[in-house]
Design a protein around this motif. Structure first.
Motif, PDB file in Angstrom:
ATOM      1  N   PRO A   1      48.355  19.490 -20.009  1.00 26.16           N
ATOM      2  CA  PRO A   1      48.961  17.579 -20.605  1.00 26.16           C
ATOM      3  C   PRO A   1      48.231  15.982 -19.761  1.00 26.16           C
ATOM      4  CG  PRO A   1      50.816  19.180 -20.458  1.00 26.16           C
ATOM      5  CD  PRO A   1      49.416  19.789 -19.800  1.00 26.16           C
ATOM      6  N   SER A   2      47.609  17.039 -18.868  1.00 32.68           N
ATOM      7  CA  SER A   2      46.600  16.102 -17.989  1.00 32.68           C
ATOM      8  C   SER A   2      45.489  15.348 -18.787  1.00 32.68           C
ATOM      9  CB  SER A   2      46.056  16.352 -16.772  1.00 32.68           C
ATOM     10  OG  SER A   2      45.461  17.103 -16.684  1.00 32.68           O
ATOM     11  N   GLY A   3      45.239  16.331 -19.555  1.00 33.21           N
ATOM     12  CA  GLY A   3      44.273  15.094 -20.826  1.00 33.21           C
ATOM     13  C   GLY A   3      42.652  16.898 -21.446  1.00 33.21           C
ATOM     14  N   PHE A   4      43.311  17.643 -20.011  1.00 32.11           N
ATOM     15  CA  PHE A   4      41.828  19.298 -20.376  1.00 32.11           C
ATOM     16  C   PHE A   4      41.813  19.939 -21.376  1.00 32.11           C
ATOM     17  CE2 PHE A   4      40.491  23.131 -20.115  1.00 32.11           C
ATOM     18  CZ  PHE A   4      39.280  23.167 -19.221  1.00 32.11           C
ATOM     19  N   ARG A   5      40.821  19.886 -22.213  1.00 31.97           N
ATOM     20  CA  ARG A   5      40.605  20.568 -23.388  1.00 31.97           C
ATOM     21  C   ARG A   5      39.929  21.815 -23.266  1.00 31.97           C
ATOM     22  NH1 ARG A   5      44.800  18.485 -23.975  1.00 31.97           N
ATOM     23  NH2 ARG A   5      45.634  17.456 -25.689  1.00 31.97           N
ATOM     24  N   SER A   6      39.810  23.772 -23.098  1.00 30.49           N
ATOM     25  CA  SER A   6      38.993  23.858 -22.641  1.00 30.49           C
ATOM     26  C   SER A   6      37.462  23.639 -24.305  1.00 30.49           C
ATOM     27  CB  SER A   6      39.142  25.427 -22.387  1.00 30.49           C
ATOM     28  OG  SER A   6      39.852  25.758 -24.057  1.00 30.49           O
ATOM     29  N   PRO A   7      36.018  24.462 -23.998  1.00 34.79           N
ATOM     30  CA  PRO A   7      35.246  23.890 -25.009  1.00 34.79           C
ATOM     31  C   PRO A   7      35.587  24.983 -26.438  1.00 34.79           C
ATOM     32  CG  PRO A   7      34.156  24.718 -22.712  1.00 34.79           C
ATOM     33  CD  PRO A   7      35.952  24.831 -22.005  1.00 34.79           C
TER      34      PRO A   7
ATOM     35  N   SER B   1      40.191  23.621 -14.014  1.00 33.61           N
ATOM     36  CA  SER B   1      39.506  22.381 -14.779  1.00 33.61           C
ATOM     37  C   SER B   1      37.518  22.817 -14.701  1.00 33.61           C
ATOM     38  CB  SER B   1      40.260  21.149 -14.699  1.00 33.61           C
ATOM     39  OG  SER B   1      41.371  21.578 -15.302  1.00 33.61           O
ATOM     40  N   SER B   2      37.695  22.310 -13.663  1.00 35.83           N
ATOM     41  CA  SER B   2      35.978  22.515 -12.864  1.00 35.83           C
ATOM     42  C   SER B   2      34.823  23.551 -13.551  1.00 35.83           C
ATOM     43  CB  SER B   2      35.544  22.060 -11.530  1.00 35.83           C
ATOM     44  OG  SER B   2      36.008  23.604 -10.557  1.00 35.83           O
TER      45      SER B   2
END
Length: 252
Positions: A53-59, A231-232
């Motif tokens: 929900p924080s905006g991360f999307r995996s490749p 995420s990183s």
């Protein structure tokens, strides 16, 4: 009501794994972390998630097995897999399909019932996450005891220092400090949570959220037994190589 509160509210509608689908014995996350620490290494719990929900999307099209096979294993203590489906696009199937990697698996979810603990166990998880900011102490204790009775490890996470007050009583828990406020989804620069967890003697201490190639060398991990990073790594940053070169320094 925030997103995480909404996730907990919807738990009663979740499809759970009621059949036993474990393919191997439990692997201890805590022992894996301590083995690395005994060799003066920080421990890495590498996380797999497709979204947050924080905006991360995996490749696009990222394969779970290929992702984990590409991680530097020198500091790898275990893996964390998001199993919440609606907001993180996770599934218990990802847990089941990761068992033959032969690494301790943390089921990263918003567990609030014993049935969800059982589901995590049946799917092949070795360790569960309990978030103290959102669970009453009585429920937290019941879930913790239930998981230990199954032979699982428990990572109890906090952000709000008010919810950390009772965590000293969980003598066998891994304790995590989440730098992200899950009610606002913002990264909190407040030092109080860091001070609180570092004051927890004789506990395995894990730092979570916002650890990246830009700050990993800043000394922020001093006193922690390891870090949970997602995420990183998923974004292609070289944090796994950097953490593999860092020494574990006990907090004094």
């Amino acid at each position: 009501m925030g997103i995480v509160d909404e996730i907990y509210r919807k738990n009663s509608k979740r499809a759970l794994v009621k059949k036993y689908r474990r393919t191997r014995p439990i692997l201890s996350m805590s022992k894996s972390i301590m083995r690395l620490n005994s060799r003066k290494r920080l421990a890495l719990i590498a996380e797999f998630k497709r979204a947050s929900p924080s905006g991360f999307r995996s490749p696009e099209g990222l394969n779970l097995r290929e992702y984990f096979s590409g991680i530097n294993t020198a500091a790898l203590a275990g893996i964390s897999i998001l199993s919440e489906p609606e907001y993180f696009s996770g599934s218990y199937a990802d847990i089941e399909n990761s068992q033959d990697l032969n690494l301790p698996i943390l089921v990263k979810d918003f567990i609030s019932t014993e049935e969800m603990v059982d589901s995590s166990f049946n799917a092949g998880g070795d360790c569960i996450l309990l978030i103290s900011d959102f669970l009453e102490f009585r429920i937290l204790t019941e879930l913790y005891d239930h998981a230990l009775n199954l032979g699982m490890d428990v990572l109890i996470e906090f952000h709000d220092v008010k919810s950390a007050v009772n965590l000293y009583s969980f003598s066998d828990a891994i304790i995590g400090y989440n730098r992200r406020n899950l009610r606002t989804l913002e990264m909190d620069p407040d030092q109080r949570g860091m001070d609180e967890i570092l004051g927890m003697k004789n506990r395995i201490r894990i730092l979570e959220s916002g650890i990246n190639s830009g700050n990993i060398g800043s000394g922020m991990l001093r006193g922690f037994n390891g870090a949970l990073i997602g995420s990183s790594i998923l974004s292609g940053e070289d944090v796994t190589d950097k953490i593999a070169k860092m020494e574990y320094e006990a907090y004094v």
